[in-house]
Design a protein around this motif. Sequence first.
Motif, PDB file in Angstrom:
ATOM      1  N   PRO A 155       6.532   1.729  -2.250  1.00  0.00           N
ATOM      2  CA  PRO A 155       5.190   2.124  -1.781  1.00  0.00           C
ATOM      3  C   PRO A 155       4.540   1.088  -0.883  1.00  0.00           C
ATOM      4  CG  PRO A 155       5.037   1.262  -3.986  1.00  0.00           C
ATOM      5  CD  PRO A 155       6.500   1.237  -3.635  1.00  0.00           C
ATOM      6  N   GLU A 156       3.456   1.511  -0.268  1.00  0.00           N
ATOM      7  CA  GLU A 156       2.726   0.626   0.633  1.00  0.00           C
ATOM      8  C   GLU A 156       2.086  -0.544  -0.113  1.00  0.00           C
ATOM      9  OE1 GLU A 156       0.477   2.551  -1.671  1.00  0.00           O
ATOM     10  OE2 GLU A 156       1.357   3.900  -0.190  1.00  0.00           O
ATOM     11  N   SER A 157       1.663  -0.314  -1.352  1.00  0.00           N
ATOM     12  CA  SER A 157       1.048  -1.386  -2.153  1.00  0.00           C
ATOM     13  C   SER A 157       1.036  -0.984  -3.620  1.00  0.00           C
ATOM     14  CB  SER A 157      -0.386  -1.660  -1.682  1.00  0.00           C
ATOM     15  OG  SER A 157      -1.040  -2.539  -2.590  1.00  0.00           O
ATOM     16  N   PHE A 158       1.815  -1.704  -4.419  1.00  0.00           N
ATOM     17  CA  PHE A 158       1.789  -1.446  -5.857  1.00  0.00           C
ATOM     18  C   PHE A 158       0.403  -1.741  -6.427  1.00  0.00           C
ATOM     19  CE2 PHE A 158       6.193  -2.917  -4.983  1.00  0.00           C
ATOM     20  CZ  PHE A 158       6.826  -1.711  -5.210  1.00  0.00           C
ATOM     21  N   GLU A 159      -0.174  -2.842  -5.941  1.00  0.00           N
ATOM     22  CA  GLU A 159      -1.447  -3.296  -6.492  1.00  0.00           C
ATOM     23  C   GLU A 159      -2.556  -2.273  -6.266  1.00  0.00           C
ATOM     24  OE1 GLU A 159       0.529  -4.995  -4.473  1.00  0.00           O
ATOM     25  OE2 GLU A 159       1.310  -6.564  -5.794  1.00  0.00           O
ATOM     26  N   LYS A 160      -2.591  -1.687  -5.074  1.00  0.00           N
ATOM     27  CA  LYS A 160      -3.635  -0.701  -4.769  1.00  0.00           C
ATOM     28  C   LYS A 160      -3.479   0.537  -5.648  1.00  0.00           C
ATOM     29  CE  LYS A 160      -4.625  -1.979   0.035  1.00  0.00           C
ATOM     30  NZ  LYS A 160      -4.593  -1.540   1.452  1.00  0.00           N
ATOM     31  N   ARG A 161      -2.243   0.933  -5.914  1.00  0.00           N
ATOM     32  CA  ARG A 161      -2.015   2.119  -6.739  1.00  0.00           C
ATOM     33  C   ARG A 161      -2.425   1.876  -8.185  1.00  0.00           C
ATOM     34  NH1 ARG A 161       2.399   6.078  -4.481  1.00  0.00           N
ATOM     35  NH2 ARG A 161       2.007   5.769  -2.267  1.00  0.00           N
ATOM     36  N   VAL A 162      -2.110   0.720  -8.696  1.00  0.00           N
ATOM     37  CA  VAL A 162      -2.498   0.401 -10.071  1.00  0.00           C
ATOM     38  C   VAL A 162      -4.024   0.318 -10.174  1.00  0.00           C
ATOM     39  CG1 VAL A 162      -2.415  -1.366 -11.868  1.00  0.00           C
ATOM     40  CG2 VAL A 162      -0.328  -0.754 -10.622  1.00  0.00           C
ATOM     41  N   LYS A 163      -4.666  -0.309  -9.188  1.00  0.00           N
ATOM     42  CA  LYS A 163      -6.124  -0.417  -9.180  1.00  0.00           C
ATOM     43  C   LYS A 163      -6.753   0.979  -9.142  1.00  0.00           C
ATOM     44  CE  LYS A 163      -9.915  -2.615  -6.578  1.00  0.00           C
ATOM     45  NZ  LYS A 163     -10.633  -1.411  -6.127  1.00  0.00           N
ATOM     46  N   LEU A 164      -6.247   1.841  -8.283  1.00  0.00           N
ATOM     47  CA  LEU A 164      -6.759   3.211  -8.168  1.00  0.00           C
ATOM     48  C   LEU A 164      -6.668   3.934  -9.515  1.00  0.00           C
ATOM     49  CD1 LEU A 164      -5.879   5.763  -5.374  1.00  0.00           C
ATOM     50  CD2 LEU A 164      -5.640   6.396  -7.765  1.00  0.00           C
TER      51      LEU A 164
ATOM     52  N   MET B  49      -5.830   7.022   0.248  1.00  0.00           N
ATOM     53  CA  MET B  49      -5.901   6.566  -1.146  1.00  0.00           C
ATOM     54  C   MET B  49      -7.230   6.976  -1.777  1.00  0.00           C
ATOM     55  SD  MET B  49      -3.109   4.736  -2.092  1.00  0.00           S
ATOM     56  CE  MET B  49      -3.292   3.200  -2.956  1.00  0.00           C
ATOM     57  N   GLU B  50      -8.286   6.912  -1.018  1.00  0.00           N
ATOM     58  CA  GLU B  50      -9.593   7.324  -1.527  1.00  0.00           C
ATOM     59  C   GLU B  50      -9.611   8.823  -1.816  1.00  0.00           C
ATOM     60  OE1 GLU B  50     -12.431   5.779  -2.526  1.00  0.00           O
ATOM     61  OE2 GLU B  50     -11.131   4.017  -2.450  1.00  0.00           O
ATOM     62  N   GLN B  51      -8.958   9.599  -0.972  1.00  0.00           N
ATOM     63  CA  GLN B  51      -8.880  11.039  -1.213  1.00  0.00           C
ATOM     64  C   GLN B  51      -8.067  11.347  -2.471  1.00  0.00           C
ATOM     65  OE1 GLN B  51      -8.128  13.593   2.320  1.00  0.00           O
ATOM     66  NE2 GLN B  51      -8.345  11.721   3.531  1.00  0.00           N
ATOM     67  N   VAL B  52      -6.998  10.594  -2.685  1.00  0.00           N
ATOM     68  CA  VAL B  52      -6.196  10.750  -3.904  1.00  0.00           C
ATOM     69  C   VAL B  52      -7.045  10.428  -5.127  1.00  0.00           C
ATOM     70  CG1 VAL B  52      -4.299   9.738  -5.227  1.00  0.00           C
ATOM     71  CG2 VAL B  52      -3.950  10.363  -2.832  1.00  0.00           C
ATOM     72  N   LYS B  53      -7.801   9.339  -5.044  1.00  0.00           N
ATOM     73  CA  LYS B  53      -8.658   8.939  -6.162  1.00  0.00           C
ATOM     74  C   LYS B  53      -9.688  10.027  -6.474  1.00  0.00           C
ATOM     75  CE  LYS B  53     -12.042   5.422  -7.537  1.00  0.00           C
ATOM     76  NZ  LYS B  53     -12.736   4.159  -7.116  1.00  0.00           N
ATOM     77  N   SER B  54     -10.314  10.563  -5.457  1.00  0.00           N
ATOM     78  CA  SER B  54     -11.315  11.615  -5.669  1.00  0.00           C
ATOM     79  C   SER B  54     -10.691  12.847  -6.317  1.00  0.00           C
ATOM     80  CB  SER B  54     -11.951  12.001  -4.324  1.00  0.00           C
ATOM     81  OG  SER B  54     -12.684  10.936  -3.779  1.00  0.00           O
TER      82      SER B  54
END
Length: 379
Positions: A362-371, A222-227
């Motif tokens: 997905p693994e986490s809706f919340e993490k994706r929205v936060k990202l 997820m961090e790599q996607v964000k970057s």
Amino acid sequence: MKLKHVLIVLMSVVILVGLSGCGGNASSTNSGARTASSAAPANGGEDLAKFKGETINVLSWEGYQEDEWVKPFEQKYGVTVKVTYAGSVDEMFAKAASGSVKYDLIFMDGGSVNRYYKMNLIQPIDLAKLTNTNQLIANMKSLNDKHVVKDGKTYAVPFAWGSLPMMVNTDKIKEPIDSWNALWDPKYSGKIVTLDDAANQTAMTAMLLGFEDPYNLTDEQMEQVKSKLLEQKPLVRTYYAGFEDGKNLMASDEGWIGFSMGPTMITDLQKEGKNVVEVIPKEGALVWIDNAVIGKDAKDPELVHVYIDYLISSEVQAQLIKKTSYGGVNADSANKLTDEEKKVSHMDDPNYFNNLVYVAFPESFEKRVKLWNEVKAAQ
């Protein structure tokens, strides 16, 4: 699911569904009941009177319960199809979960089926009662079954689908494009338009980065996607949220290349005289498949099975494709389409699904929205 709903699916829940939306060609009717004729025509010995007077309560996306195919069913069986439309995946789930209405039939993207299953809101479908499942597009059904079969039981039957490909203006971009990486190419800076959508962006970027499962990412991934998305941000003209917004950006030449909301957006632009083409990148593209699901408390599951079987027939599927340009699920429906209709809906290419990635839970809706919010907020 209309394409705009798919985006909501992926932002908050997944499709649902989407689709998909999932197009801008579906009916805009909001709700209502259609009352059938009291007479039921004869049909070769079939007991048409057994359901007379019954009502099927349907929770649906717009465009899926149109008079062209609902009225004949009502008239044939002497029943009423009462439809409630949902505007988002969250709204649909809330309506189904509230219990205020016992929905007999619910339409949702395959990625959402697991959510309803875990909440015990749906019941298995008896495939032996359906006569048209043998006409379903084989590779599409196989892809769908991986997400809707639970403990050996089938909980959903596909009804419509749509992909989320790249769109490219070939008047402005002469070189061939075959990768999502083009949306990170500095030469297109200021001409890149892409979706304001947490889950879609996360999944597409994960595919570009080569992650095996774009819907089951580790925190490190997820961090790599964000970057990667932060790297793209200075090049993007705008993040668009609506079907018409995205289409207008390409129509006005503000955008030359982008992440589309589906083939319908591209064919609409072509009808307006724009040389915009669809590209399924080598990394793949997302696909939503909307399904018919029977509610746990359906009053007459037998009648619901009859209706589902009717909806996936080649006749109804051809009508759906002609009206909405969504992809149909019945392979035989292609025989009832013009060459152009088959091309627009990809019903002329049985291998189209081979490079598509299912919009899944997905693994986490919340993490994706936060990202995604962090990407948009970054300076």
